[in-house]
Design an enzyme around this catalytic site. Sequence first.
Site, PDB file in Angstrom:
ATOM      1  N   HIS A 255       5.042   7.055   5.108  1.00 50.95           N
ATOM      2  CA  HIS A 255       4.863   6.433   3.793  1.00 50.95           C
ATOM      3  C   HIS A 255       3.384   6.130   3.554  1.00 50.95           C
ATOM      4  O   HIS A 255       2.523   6.482   4.367  1.00 50.95           O
ATOM      5  CB  HIS A 255       5.769   5.214   3.638  1.00 50.95           C
ATOM      6  CG  HIS A 255       5.517   4.103   4.629  1.00 50.95           C
ATOM      7  ND1 HIS A 255       4.314   3.450   4.736  1.00 50.95           N
ATOM      8  CD2 HIS A 255       6.330   3.543   5.566  1.00 50.95           C
ATOM      9  CE1 HIS A 255       4.390   2.520   5.670  1.00 50.95           C
ATOM     10  NE2 HIS A 255       5.596   2.565   6.204  1.00 50.95           N
TER      11      HIS A 255
ATOM     12  N   HIS B 151       1.212   4.623   6.483  1.00 45.61           N
ATOM     13  CA  HIS B 151       0.824   5.562   7.542  1.00 45.61           C
ATOM     14  C   HIS B 151      -0.304   6.467   7.063  1.00 45.61           C
ATOM     15  O   HIS B 151      -1.264   6.752   7.780  1.00 45.61           O
ATOM     16  CB  HIS B 151       2.008   6.442   7.967  1.00 45.61           C
ATOM     17  CG  HIS B 151       3.229   5.681   8.365  1.00 45.61           C
ATOM     18  ND1 HIS B 151       4.444   5.834   7.741  1.00 45.61           N
ATOM     19  CD2 HIS B 151       3.422   4.743   9.324  1.00 45.61           C
ATOM     20  CE1 HIS B 151       5.330   5.041   8.305  1.00 45.61           C
ATOM     21  NE2 HIS B 151       4.732   4.359   9.262  1.00 45.61           N
TER      22      HIS B 151
ATOM     23  N   CYS C 189      12.440  -7.320  19.589  1.00 44.21           N
ATOM     24  CA  CYS C 189      12.640  -6.734  18.257  1.00 44.21           C
ATOM     25  C   CYS C 189      12.582  -5.223  18.395  1.00 44.21           C
ATOM     26  O   CYS C 189      11.548  -4.674  18.802  1.00 44.21           O
ATOM     27  CB  CYS C 189      11.577  -7.216  17.274  1.00 44.21           C
ATOM     28  SG  CYS C 189      11.663  -6.283  15.716  1.00 44.21           S
TER      29      CYS C 189
ATOM     30  N   CYS D  29       9.932  -3.496  16.121  1.00 46.58           N
ATOM     31  CA  CYS D  29       8.569  -3.516  16.679  1.00 46.58           C
ATOM     32  C   CYS D  29       8.538  -2.879  18.061  1.00 46.58           C
ATOM     33  O   CYS D  29       7.471  -2.608  18.575  1.00 46.58           O
ATOM     34  CB  CYS D  29       8.058  -4.944  16.868  1.00 46.58           C
ATOM     35  SG  CYS D  29       7.867  -5.901  15.379  1.00 46.58           S
TER      36      CYS D  29
ATOM     37  N   CYS E 273      12.580 -11.694  13.649  1.00 45.11           N
ATOM     38  CA  CYS E 273      11.249 -11.155  13.895  1.00 45.11           C
ATOM     39  C   CYS E 273      10.404 -11.468  12.656  1.00 45.11           C
ATOM     40  O   CYS E 273      10.839 -11.192  11.537  1.00 45.11           O
ATOM     41  CB  CYS E 273      11.326  -9.645  14.097  1.00 45.11           C
ATOM     42  SG  CYS E 273       9.731  -8.813  13.867  1.00 45.11           S
TER      43      CYS E 273
ATOM     44  N   HIS F 227       9.678  -7.931  10.737  1.00 46.36           N
ATOM     45  CA  HIS F 227      10.797  -7.212  10.118  1.00 46.36           C
ATOM     46  C   HIS F 227      11.787  -8.113   9.384  1.00 46.36           C
ATOM     47  O   HIS F 227      12.597  -7.635   8.605  1.00 46.36           O
ATOM     48  CB  HIS F 227      11.532  -6.381  11.186  1.00 46.36           C
ATOM     49  CG  HIS F 227      10.723  -5.225  11.657  1.00 46.36           C
ATOM     50  ND1 HIS F 227       9.839  -5.315  12.705  1.00 46.36           N
ATOM     51  CD2 HIS F 227      10.638  -3.963  11.185  1.00 46.36           C
ATOM     52  CE1 HIS F 227       9.245  -4.138  12.867  1.00 46.36           C
ATOM     53  NE2 HIS F 227       9.713  -3.309  11.963  1.00 46.36           N
TER      54      HIS F 227
ATOM     55  N   LYS G 253       5.066  -6.895  -0.026  1.00 44.96           N
ATOM     56  CA  LYS G 253       4.731  -6.377   1.281  1.00 44.96           C
ATOM     57  C   LYS G 253       5.503  -5.094   1.552  1.00 44.96           C
ATOM     58  O   LYS G 253       6.721  -5.065   1.476  1.00 44.96           O
ATOM     59  CB  LYS G 253       5.051  -7.424   2.337  1.00 44.96           C
ATOM     60  CG  LYS G 253       4.363  -7.136   3.637  1.00 44.96           C
ATOM     61  CD  LYS G 253       3.986  -8.420   4.347  1.00 44.96           C
ATOM     62  CE  LYS G 253       3.071  -8.054   5.496  1.00 44.96           C
ATOM     63  NZ  LYS G 253       2.092  -9.032   5.815  1.00 44.96           N
TER      64      LYS G 253
ATOM     65  N   LYS H  88       7.553  -1.793   7.554  1.00 44.40           N
ATOM     66  CA  LYS H  88       8.305  -0.686   8.115  1.00 44.40           C
ATOM     67  C   LYS H  88       9.756  -0.709   7.649  1.00 44.40           C
ATOM     68  O   LYS H  88      10.423   0.299   7.601  1.00 44.40           O
ATOM     69  CB  LYS H  88       8.256  -0.770   9.634  1.00 44.40           C
ATOM     70  CG  LYS H  88       6.850  -0.667  10.150  1.00 44.40           C
ATOM     71  CD  LYS H  88       6.809  -0.966  11.629  1.00 44.40           C
ATOM     72  CE  LYS H  88       5.367  -1.022  12.097  1.00 44.40           C
ATOM     73  NZ  LYS H  88       5.249  -1.239  13.514  1.00 44.40           N
TER      74      LYS H  88
HETATM   75  N1  MSP Z   1       4.424   3.930  17.347  1.00 44.45           N
HETATM   76  C1  MSP Z   1       3.678   2.753  17.102  1.00 44.45           C
HETATM   77  C2  MSP Z   1       2.200   2.973  17.386  1.00 44.45           C
HETATM   78  C3  MSP Z   1       1.868   3.455  18.772  1.00 44.45           C
HETATM   79  S1  MSP Z   1       0.175   3.738  18.977  1.00 44.45           S
HETATM   80  C4  MSP Z   1      -0.035   3.933  20.608  1.00 44.45           C
HETATM   81  C5  MSP Z   1       3.858   2.335  15.659  1.00 44.45           C
HETATM   82  N2  MSP Z   1       4.188   3.296  14.804  1.00 44.45           N
HETATM   83  S2  MSP Z   1       4.439   3.098  13.248  1.00 44.45           S
HETATM   84  O1  MSP Z   1       5.013   4.329  12.794  1.00 44.45           O
HETATM   85  O2  MSP Z   1       5.177   1.937  12.988  1.00 44.45           O
HETATM   86  O3  MSP Z   1       3.026   3.054  12.567  1.00 44.45           O
HETATM   87  C6  MSP Z   1       2.312   1.897  12.581  1.00 44.45           C
HETATM   88  C7  MSP Z   1       0.978   2.095  11.876  1.00 44.45           C
HETATM   89  O4  MSP Z   1       1.138   2.673  10.563  1.00 44.45           O
HETATM   90  C8  MSP Z   1       0.296   0.786  11.606  1.00 44.45           C
HETATM   91  O5  MSP Z   1      -0.344   0.256  12.715  1.00 44.45           O
HETATM   92  C9  MSP Z   1      -0.653   1.161  10.501  1.00 44.45           C
HETATM   93  O6  MSP Z   1      -1.730   1.862  11.037  1.00 44.45           O
HETATM   94  C10 MSP Z   1       0.209   2.091   9.677  1.00 44.45           C
HETATM   95  N3  MSP Z   1       0.945   1.337   8.662  1.00 44.45           N
HETATM   96  C11 MSP Z   1       2.292   1.252   8.531  1.00 44.45           C
HETATM   97  N4  MSP Z   1       2.584   0.520   7.430  1.00 44.45           N
HETATM   98  C12 MSP Z   1       1.434   0.103   6.854  1.00 44.45           C
HETATM   99  C13 MSP Z   1       1.125  -0.614   5.692  1.00 44.45           C
HETATM  100  N5  MSP Z   1       2.031  -1.090   4.876  1.00 44.45           N
HETATM  101  N6  MSP Z   1      -0.183  -0.798   5.410  1.00 44.45           N
HETATM  102  C14 MSP Z   1      -1.177  -0.296   6.190  1.00 44.45           C
HETATM  103  N7  MSP Z   1      -0.920   0.375   7.291  1.00 44.45           N
HETATM  104  C15 MSP Z   1       0.369   0.557   7.674  1.00 44.45           C
HETATM  105  O7  MSP Z   1       3.657   1.168  15.356  1.00 44.45           O
END
Ligand code: MSP
Length: 528
Positions: free
Chosen positions: A18, A21, A127, A130, A152, A155, A303, A306
């Site tokens: 999304h 990411h 969680c 997370c 959490c 979440h 907000k 995830k």
């Molecule tokens: N798999 C773990 C990361 C492991 S790294 C060794 C993870 N993955 S995740 O798919 O949940 O992606 C998390 C990352 O996506 C966040 O840390 C951030 O960089 C990005 N974001 C996800 N949602 C976001 C927002 N709403 N806003 C900004 N960045 C966001 O955690």
Amino acid sequence: MTSYYVTTPIYYVNDAPHLGHAYTTVAADVLARWHRLRGERVWFLTGTDEHGQKILRTAEANGVGPQQWADRLVTESWQPLWDHLHITNDDFIRTTQRRHTDRVQEFVQDLYDKGDIYKGGYEGPYCVGCEEFKLPGELIDGEGEFAGQKLCPIHRTPVEILSEENYFFKLSEYGDRLLAHYEAHPDFIQPESARNEVVKFVRAGLQDLSISRSTFDWGVPVPWDAAHVIYVWVDALLNYATAVGYNENPEKFEDTFPADVHIIGRDILRFHAVIWPAMLMAQGLPLPGRIAANGWLLVGGEKMSKSNLTGIRPQDLTSHFGVDAYRWYFLRAIAFGQDGSFSWEDFTARYTSELANDYGNLASRVTAMVTRYFGGLLPAPTANGPAEDALHASLATTVTESDHRIGDDLDFQGGILTIFDFIRRINGYLTTQEPWKLAKDDSPEARARLATILYTAAESLRAMAILLTPIMPETSQKLWTSLGAEASLGPLADQRIRDAATWGKLPPSSTVTKGEVLFPRLEEKSGT
Ligand code: MSP
């Protein structure tokens, strides 16, 4: 000189990517491209995090095996989006690849052999969203359907209470060394607020970390005890090492590791700024240069987390605004490290005023005037005066400042503003010099001034095409081609930031063509 190594988090494949990411990945891509334009060797890594309970449950809910699910998401969602956004990663690591899992086992076995890992019991909240063992103090009280339960804080769903026999890593022994490292390297964690949060957390005292799970099997088996799989975060963090040849290709590893910058979101700060450095310390490996946390992206003030997606896909925005504008917008609108909001209205307004009017119109006006008044051959500047000198000087500052802001400070917004300030200066210069009036005068003096003004504007645009390449590669290429620079100066990718301000690069008589409109008028679209 070793490679400049930049990473994104590896993303969970429980769902499609999304806006959040994509925000992190685009930022990392801009940084990687910027350093390439500095002439550095760059290694840019992204990938996917495919083990753990969260992926397993999602796959089960969809009636397929976890590997099949991961394969599907990677090939149908993640990789296509990165291609679509012109992400220039040099590698894509998946944690289910053998090149990763074998090395993870070796790493953990090593720690075990050194006595850094012991067997114990874990009782406490977890969680799955997370994939994190939580401290009871962090949890919030549920309301409504979750009344009476502990949630959490990220979440806002109930945590699960685990009671498992697990292996533990002696994280508690690393607190002092971590604090000493933060102290000695003030830039290690950015922004400042993130650094403060981590220092406070570590000062409060670290607990040992459970590094295995024994109630499901979707993970890398613990090498000395097949009843356990390695905790997904230990597995995931190691991607930054395994992808660049840890225990496999010493030459590559030496050249690349550790990362100069790990770009991450605030949600995963502790994993990167506490657990990851402690794991490296335990093995005597060098620590990364910087952990740079981007802020949280909000949509319409809400907000976007995830578990609470707003349903806007990156593709919905790129099909409306174009890929370049999409890459530009979030970095332009939000100070990196701060939370920020997205809205259609704001994107539309900035697109129209900054991209289409200030920049796109300038490019088409300048190329159109060279075509009309000089038959498309760039004229030589023979009548330079104070207005031109001022512009040359301001270009030099623009290049130095934007280079420092983007390349060193990861201040993408500051760097973009610097570049666009200069674009407005070129516009101001044209407004004052009024070349269209001079064009009506056939005297040699007027022709010389007209030639000088158009050369100056075209030469300024040449520099803009270079500086904007990392952010907006497609439109920069269009501008580069229409200025005739591709033919005289070679590919954009071969240009260097430090030379961008060198005046007079574009040879007179280059063939200038009125290229396509860089940022077309937007179709009507009602906001959400
Ligand atoms: N798999 C773990 C990361 C492991 S790294 C060794 C993870 N993955 S995740 O798919 O949940 O992606 C998390 C990352 O996506 C966040 O840390 C951030 O960089 C990005 N974001 C996800 N949602 C976001 C927002 N709403 N806003 C900004 N960045 C966001 O955690």
